[in-house]
Each structure stands twice: as structure tokens, then as C-alpha cells.
Scaffold this motif. Structure first.
Motif, PDB file in Angstrom:
ATOM      1  N   THR A   1       0.826  -1.216   0.000  1.00 24.22           N
ATOM      2  CA  THR A   1       0.000   0.000   0.000  1.00 24.22           C
ATOM      3  C   THR A   1       0.860   1.266   0.000  1.00 24.22           C
ATOM      4  O   THR A   1       0.402   2.332   0.372  1.00 24.22           O
ATOM      5  N   PHE A   2       2.106   1.122  -0.403  1.00 24.16           N
ATOM      6  CA  PHE A   2       3.032   2.244  -0.539  1.00 24.16           C
ATOM      7  C   PHE A   2       3.207   3.012   0.765  1.00 24.16           C
ATOM      8  O   PHE A   2       3.214   4.241   0.786  1.00 24.16           O
ATOM      9  N   CYS A   3       3.330   2.269   1.860  1.00 26.68           N
ATOM     10  CA  CYS A   3       3.611   2.897   3.147  1.00 26.68           C
ATOM     11  C   CYS A   3       5.008   3.506   3.117  1.00 26.68           C
ATOM     12  O   CYS A   3       5.872   3.059   2.364  1.00 26.68           O
TER      13      CYS A   3
ATOM     14  N   PHE B   1       4.687  -7.290   9.435  1.00 26.22           N
ATOM     15  CA  PHE B   1       4.445  -6.408   8.299  1.00 26.22           C
ATOM     16  C   PHE B   1       5.242  -6.890   7.089  1.00 26.22           C
ATOM     17  O   PHE B   1       4.714  -6.996   5.977  1.00 26.22           O
ATOM     18  N   TRP B   2       6.511  -7.206   7.294  1.00 21.46           N
ATOM     19  CA  TRP B   2       7.375  -7.647   6.214  1.00 21.46           C
ATOM     20  C   TRP B   2       6.865  -8.967   5.638  1.00 21.46           C
ATOM     21  O   TRP B   2       6.730  -9.112   4.423  1.00 21.46           O
TER      22      TRP B   2
ATOM     23  N   ARG C   1       5.127  -9.487   1.896  1.00 17.58           N
ATOM     24  CA  ARG C   1       5.783 -10.436   0.983  1.00 17.58           C
ATOM     25  C   ARG C   1       4.784 -11.501   0.541  1.00 17.58           C
ATOM     26  O   ARG C   1       4.751 -11.879  -0.630  1.00 17.58           O
ATOM     27  N   LEU C   2       3.976 -11.995   1.471  1.00 18.82           N
ATOM     28  CA  LEU C   2       2.972 -13.000   1.124  1.00 18.82           C
ATOM     29  C   LEU C   2       1.948 -12.440   0.150  1.00 18.82           C
ATOM     30  O   LEU C   2       1.531 -13.126  -0.786  1.00 18.82           O
ATOM     31  N   TRP C   3       1.520 -11.216   0.371  1.00 19.19           N
ATOM     32  CA  TRP C   3       0.546 -10.611  -0.539  1.00 19.19           C
ATOM     33  C   TRP C   3       1.106 -10.606  -1.961  1.00 19.19           C
ATOM     34  O   TRP C   3       0.405 -10.970  -2.909  1.00 19.19           O
TER      35      TRP C   3
ATOM     36  N   ASN D   1      -0.718 -12.757  -4.853  1.00 18.98           N
ATOM     37  CA  ASN D   1      -1.402 -11.918  -5.842  1.00 18.98           C
ATOM     38  C   ASN D   1      -0.506 -11.576  -7.019  1.00 18.98           C
ATOM     39  O   ASN D   1      -0.327 -10.417  -7.360  1.00 18.98           O
ATOM     40  N   GLY D   2       0.029 -12.551  -7.639  1.00 19.18           N
ATOM     41  CA  GLY D   2       0.808 -12.283  -8.839  1.00 19.18           C
ATOM     42  C   GLY D   2       2.121 -13.031  -8.881  1.00 19.18           C
ATOM     43  O   GLY D   2       2.772 -13.057  -9.912  1.00 19.18           O
TER      44      GLY D   2
END
Length: 182
Positions: free
Chosen positions: A53-55, A146-147, A151-153, A157-158
Motif C-alpha cells: 500500500t506504498f507505506c 508487516f514484512w 511479501r505473502l501478498w 497476488n501475482g
């Protein structure tokens, strides 16, 4: 002449030293895991780099807690649209943990100082308590989750979840039903 430590970022060390000084005046201190992460050449920015989410890292000055006298928080990470901001919550007992909120408390403090309207009533303890949500018992645990979760997302998702490192695969299988993580 002072020696430079090759694993530390001098500009980050200076910023954290200033923050630590401000907190010490309030009988508060930064946890070592946070200091190490924020000043280390190989760790600083790694949450920004993996965020889906570009944090981005943005460390605020100490902000007084709106719900607990003597406690403070320091914002350290925000998503690109400021819909969630993560704070290191610090108590005079030495306890430190991570909370998050949709409120930008740094902006709230600045607005109050300028006599401007704020998003919430600072004196409404119920509203303030509802706006601050507990997230993790330590900065290290927050950063680790968070990391991993970001990474899992990316993998799910791609990418290719079947090629995940064993640590990530184990984490995914722990929280997801087998059919969702295949």
C-alpha cells in the motif's frame, strides 16, 4: 576523529538521538529494537520497500497520548493516503508497543497549537480510545509481521506461492486454510 560504523546511517542516528533526547525529558525512552531498525543500513526502509500500500517511514516528534497521562507516541509509518498511521506507544514504565489509528496525531497537535479545529475532541476519552487500536507487543514483532504479510501478498497476488521460502510458507499455512495457500 570519530569512527564511522559501516552498518549505521549517520543521519538516522542523529535523528533518533534528537528524538531520544525529547523523550528523555518526558521520562520516556525508545526501545532498542526500534533504534536498531531505524538506524541500520540494511534494515531502514525495508518496510517501505515491501509495502503493498506504498507505506512510508515518517518519524514524528513525541506526541502526548490523548488517553493516558504521561504516555506519548511517535508516528513511524503511514500508508500513502494516511488512512492508517502506526505509532510507537511509550509509557513511563518503559513499556513500548505498536498501535495504529486513522488519526494523524501529529497534525492534531499542530492544529490545536494553531487554534484550529481538529478532527476529534481531544477531551472525549471514549472517541480517542476508539481511534487508537493496539497492533503488536513490540516494534520487532510489528516489523516482522508487516514484512512477512506484505511479501505473502505479493506472492499470492501475482507471484508463485509454491516458491515461497519455508518461513513464509509456514506463516501462510498457519493463518490460511490449505486451499487458500496452495
Amino acid at each position: 576523529m570519530a569512527r564511522r560504523h559501516p552498518g549505521l546511517r549517520p543521519e538516522r542516528v542523529a535523528k533518533l538521538n534528537d528524538l531520544a533526547g525529547d523523550l528523555a525529558a518526558r521520562s520516556l525512552s525508545l526501545p532498542q529494537d526500534f533504534v536498531t531498525f531505524q538506524t541500520s543500513t540494511n534494515l531502514y526502509g525495508s518496510l517501505d520497500a515491501v509495502s503493498v500500500t506504498f507505506c512510508w517511514t515518517d518519524i514524528s516528534p513525541p506526541l502526548p497520548s490523548p488517553v493516558e497521562p504521561g504516555a506519548s507516541s511517535c508516528g513511524f509509518l503511514r500508508d500513502q493516503q494516511d488512512s492508517v498511521i502506526w505509532y510507537l506507544y511509550l509509557r513511563t514504565s518503559g513499556e513500548a508497543f505498536v498501535v495504529h489509528s486513522h488519526l494523524d496525531y501529529e497534525h492534531e497537535v499542530e492544529a490545536r497549537r494553531a487554534g484550529e479545529e481538529t478532527e476529534t475532541d481531544r477531551y472525549d476519552a471514549t472517541a480517542q480510545t476508539a481511534a487508537i487500536l493496539w497492533c503488536a507487543p513490540s516494534f520487532e514483532e510489528f516489523a516482522h509481521r508487516f514484512w512477512i504479510e506484505n511479501r505473502l501478498w505479493h506472492a499470492v497476488n501475482g507471484g508463485n506461492p509454491s516458491r515461497l521460502e519455508p518461513q513464509l510458507r509456514s506463516y501462510l499455512h498457519h493463518y490460511a486454510p490449505p486451499e487458500a495457500s496452495a
